[in-house]
Design a protein around this motif. Structure first.
Motif, PDB file in Angstrom:
ATOM      1  N   LEU A 175      -6.206   1.817  -4.905  1.00 48.71           N
ATOM      2  CA  LEU A 175      -7.076   2.126  -6.043  1.00 48.71           C
ATOM      3  C   LEU A 175      -8.382   2.760  -5.590  1.00 48.71           C
ATOM      4  CD1 LEU A 175      -6.484  -1.161  -8.075  1.00 48.71           C
ATOM      5  CD2 LEU A 175      -5.744   1.130  -8.758  1.00 48.71           C
ATOM      6  N   ALA A 176      -8.999   2.206  -4.546  1.00 52.32           N
ATOM      7  CA  ALA A 176     -10.294   2.719  -4.090  1.00 52.32           C
ATOM      8  C   ALA A 176     -10.154   4.114  -3.497  1.00 52.32           C
ATOM      9  CB  ALA A 176     -10.903   1.751  -3.067  1.00 52.32           C
ATOM     10  N   VAL A 177      -9.144   4.328  -2.648  1.00 52.73           N
ATOM     11  CA  VAL A 177      -8.973   5.648  -2.021  1.00 52.73           C
ATOM     12  C   VAL A 177      -8.627   6.695  -3.076  1.00 52.73           C
ATOM     13  CG1 VAL A 177      -7.547   6.964  -0.400  1.00 52.73           C
ATOM     14  CG2 VAL A 177      -8.331   4.678   0.222  1.00 52.73           C
ATOM     15  N   HIS A 225     -10.422   3.611 -14.256  1.00 50.76           N
ATOM     16  CA  HIS A 225      -9.284   3.632 -13.343  1.00 50.76           C
ATOM     17  C   HIS A 225      -8.302   2.497 -13.628  1.00 50.76           C
ATOM     18  CE1 HIS A 225      -7.892   6.088 -10.125  1.00 50.76           C
ATOM     19  NE2 HIS A 225      -7.756   5.109  -9.248  1.00 50.76           N
ATOM     20  N   ALA A 226      -8.803   1.368 -14.114  1.00 49.29           N
ATOM     21  CA  ALA A 226      -7.911   0.255 -14.437  1.00 49.29           C
ATOM     22  C   ALA A 226      -6.946   0.632 -15.555  1.00 49.29           C
ATOM     23  CB  ALA A 226      -8.723  -0.974 -14.832  1.00 49.29           C
ATOM     24  N   GLY A 227      -7.312   1.577 -16.413  1.00 50.64           N
ATOM     25  CA  GLY A 227      -6.408   2.020 -17.473  1.00 50.64           C
ATOM     26  C   GLY A 227      -5.174   2.693 -16.898  1.00 50.64           C
ATOM     27  N   GLY A 240       4.104   5.744 -11.799  1.00 50.91           N
ATOM     28  CA  GLY A 240       3.102   6.669 -11.274  1.00 50.91           C
ATOM     29  C   GLY A 240       3.069   7.976 -12.040  1.00 50.91           C
ATOM     30  N   LEU A 241       4.242   8.498 -12.382  1.00 51.76           N
ATOM     31  CA  LEU A 241       4.305   9.750 -13.138  1.00 51.76           C
ATOM     32  C   LEU A 241       3.750   9.571 -14.557  1.00 51.76           C
ATOM     33  CD1 LEU A 241       7.780  11.091 -11.971  1.00 51.76           C
ATOM     34  CD2 LEU A 241       5.526  11.988 -11.359  1.00 51.76           C
ATOM     35  N   ALA A 242       4.010   8.410 -15.165  1.00 47.89           N
ATOM     36  CA  ALA A 242       3.449   8.145 -16.498  1.00 47.89           C
ATOM     37  C   ALA A 242       1.923   8.105 -16.434  1.00 47.89           C
ATOM     38  CB  ALA A 242       3.996   6.824 -17.040  1.00 47.89           C
ATOM     39  N   ALA A 243       1.384   7.473 -15.382  1.00 53.69           N
ATOM     40  CA  ALA A 243      -0.080   7.434 -15.219  1.00 53.69           C
ATOM     41  C   ALA A 243      -0.627   8.832 -14.956  1.00 53.69           C
ATOM     42  CB  ALA A 243      -0.446   6.490 -14.076  1.00 53.69           C
ATOM     43  N   ALA A 244       0.104   9.630 -14.161  1.00 55.95           N
ATOM     44  CA  ALA A 244      -0.337  11.002 -13.894  1.00 55.95           C
ATOM     45  C   ALA A 244      -0.349  11.832 -15.170  1.00 55.95           C
ATOM     46  CB  ALA A 244       0.573  11.646 -12.850  1.00 55.95           C
ATOM     47  N   ALA A 259      -3.051   5.493  -8.797  1.00 54.28           N
ATOM     48  CA  ALA A 259      -3.460   4.292  -9.534  1.00 54.28           C
ATOM     49  C   ALA A 259      -2.262   3.674 -10.243  1.00 54.28           C
ATOM     50  CB  ALA A 259      -4.555   4.641 -10.537  1.00 54.28           C
ATOM     51  N   GLY A 260      -1.383   4.521 -10.810  1.00 59.99           N
ATOM     52  CA  GLY A 260      -0.159   4.014 -11.430  1.00 59.99           C
ATOM     53  C   GLY A 260       0.765   3.355 -10.431  1.00 59.99           C
ATOM     54  N   ILE A 261       0.873   3.926  -9.230  1.00 61.72           N
ATOM     55  CA  ILE A 261       1.674   3.312  -8.162  1.00 61.72           C
ATOM     56  C   ILE A 261       1.103   1.942  -7.805  1.00 61.72           C
ATOM     57  CG2 ILE A 261       2.299   3.473  -5.718  1.00 61.72           C
ATOM     58  CD1 ILE A 261       3.950   5.326  -7.416  1.00 61.72           C
TER      59      ILE A 261
END
Length: 354
Positions: A58-60, A76-78, A120-124, A236-238
C-alpha cells in the motif's frame, strides 16, 4: 525543495536483454520458498509479517502518486476495499471448484491468484474512472475527490447484500501465505523502481517539480497522472485481495478514512518519492503497536492499558509526524533511497586502496 535523485539509464550489462526482466523474479522465487518454509511453524509471525507486507504494498503503491507525481490522494483504502471485496466474493464462489489435472493445493492457489488479479483489475478500473476527471484538479481539490471516493466505497459495501453489509464477508478461503504476500511486495517494489528509472518516471518527476513547466515542455500531464493512478490503484487492490485471504473476516471498518491516513503517514514518514523510505516506514509503523503491547506486558500493564494500544496508535502516529516535520520535513530519506544515504554512515575505502 530537495531535488529528486533520478537514476541515470544503465550502461551495458553482462546480463542478456531477454533475461534482464525475468532474472529478478527467478532469483526471488527460491528465497521466497525458503522464507515460507521458515514461517511454516510460526502462525502468529506469519500473520504479522503478512500485515507488514500488505502495508508495504500500500505504501509503495501510494508513493507512486503522492511521492513521484506530487499529487495528494487520501482515498487509498477505498481501492484496497475494492480489491478485497471483489477478490473475496470471487474466492467464495470458486472455493468448491477444483482443477482435476492439478493437486488440490495447487488448484486453490490458481484460483487465489485469479481472484487477486480480478480484484486488482477492478481497483485499477475504479482508479481510471476516478482519476480521469479528478486528476485535472490539483492540491486540496484532488484530496477531497479521493476522500469522497473512499467514503462512497465504504457506504456501498455497507449496504450491499453480496458484500455482507456492515457484518462483512466471512468464510473466505485462507489461501494467502507469507511467500505469496512477499512475492507481490517484490513485484510492487520492482515496478516502482522500474518506473523511477524510465522515461515515464522522469515525466512523473517533472510533473511533481513543476506541472506548468512540464506541460509547457510537451508532457501530457493528465495522461501520465492517470496512468500512475491506475498502477497505484491496481497494487492497492492486490493488497486488499491478499488481506482478505489471511484475515478471518473483512468488514467496512477495515477500510475507513483512518486506514487511508495510516498509508499517507507511512509515505510521508519515509520520504515522498523514496521507495525504500516507504518500506522502512510501513514496517516500523506496522510493528509499532506490537512493540507497545510487548512493552506494556513487560511493565505489568496487561489489563485495560494494554488493550488501549490500538486507541493510542493514531496519536502516536501524529506525534511522530509532528516531530519528523520539525526535525526533517523531507522525511527519513527525502527523495533518496537507502543506498544513497548509507554511504554517509559507512566509512568508504580510499581510491586506489584494495
Amino acid at each position: 525543495m530537495e531535488t529528486p535523485a533520478i537514476p541515470a539509464p544503465e550502461a551495458g550489462s553482462a546480463v542478456p536483454a531477454s533475461l534482464r526482466g525475468i532474472l529478478p523474479v527467478m532469483l526471488a522465487l527460491p528465497v521466497l520458498a525458503l522464507f515460507q518454509w521458515l514461517m511454516s511453524d510460526a502462525p502468529f509471525a506469519s500473520y504479522l509479517l503478512s500485515v507488514v507486507g500488505v502495508n508495504i504494498i500500500l505504501a509503495v503503491s501510494l508513493n507512486i502518486v503522492n511521492g513521484m507525481t506530487g499529487q495528494f490522494s487520501i482515498g487509498h483504502a477505498g481501492f484496497m476495499a475494492v480489491g478485497a471485496y471483489i477478490a473475496g466474493v470471487m474466492s467464495l464462489n470458486l472455493k468448491e471448484v477444483a482443477l482435476s489435472f492439478l493437486p488440490v493445493a495447487a488448484s486453490d492457489q490458481v484460483f487465489f491468484v485469479a481472484s487477486l488479479l480480478v480484484g486488482g483489475l477492478a481497483a485499477a478500473l475504479c482508479g481510471f474512472l476516478v482519476g480521469l476527471p479528478s486528476l485535472r484538479l490539483r492540491g486540496d481539490y484532488l484530496a477531497i475527490v479521493t476522500l469522497g471516493f473512499g467514503e462512497i466505497i465504504r457506504v456501498v459495501v455497507q449496504n450491499t447484500d453480496a458484500f455482507g453489509r456492515a457484518l462483512g464477508l466471512s468464510g473466505i478461503p485462507q489461501t494467502s501465505t507469507p511467500a505469496m504476500v512477499y512475492f507481490w511486495v517484490f513485484l510492487t517494489v520492482l515496478v516502482a523502481r522500474r518506473i523511477t528509472g524510465s522515461s515515464h518516471g522522469r515525466s512523473l518527476w517533472a510533473i511533481r517539480e513543476d506541472e506548468v513547466a512540464a506541460e509547457a515542455m510537451g508532457v501530457d500531464t493528465t495522461g501520465y497522472k492517470v496512468r500512475a493512478f491506475v498502477i497505484s490503484s491496481f497494487f492497492a487492490g492486490i493488497a486488499g485481495g491478499l488481506f482478505a485471504h489471511f484475515v478471518p473476516i473483512i468488514n467496512p471498518g477495515s477500510f475507513t478514512f483512518v486506514k487511508s491516513m495510516e498509508i499517507v503517514v507511512m509515505v510521508v514518514l519515509g520520504g515522498l518519492g523514496s521507495t525504500t523510505g516507504a518500506i522502512v516506514a510501513a514496517t516500523f509503523l506496522t510493528l509499532l503497536p506490537e512493540g507497545l503491547r510487548s512493552l506494556f506486558s513487560v511493565l505489568g500493564a496487561e489489563g485495560s492499558l494494554a488493550q488501549r494500544v490500538d486507541q493510542i496508535r493514531m496519536p502516536v502516529y501524529g506525534l511522530l509526524l509532528v516531530v519528523l516535520m520539525l526535525a526533517r520535513p523531507q522525511g527519513l530519506f527525502g527523495t533518496k533511497e537507502i543506498w544513497d544515504v548509507l554511504p554517509r554512515w559507512i566509512p568508504r575505502k580510499r581510491k586506489g586502496l584494495a
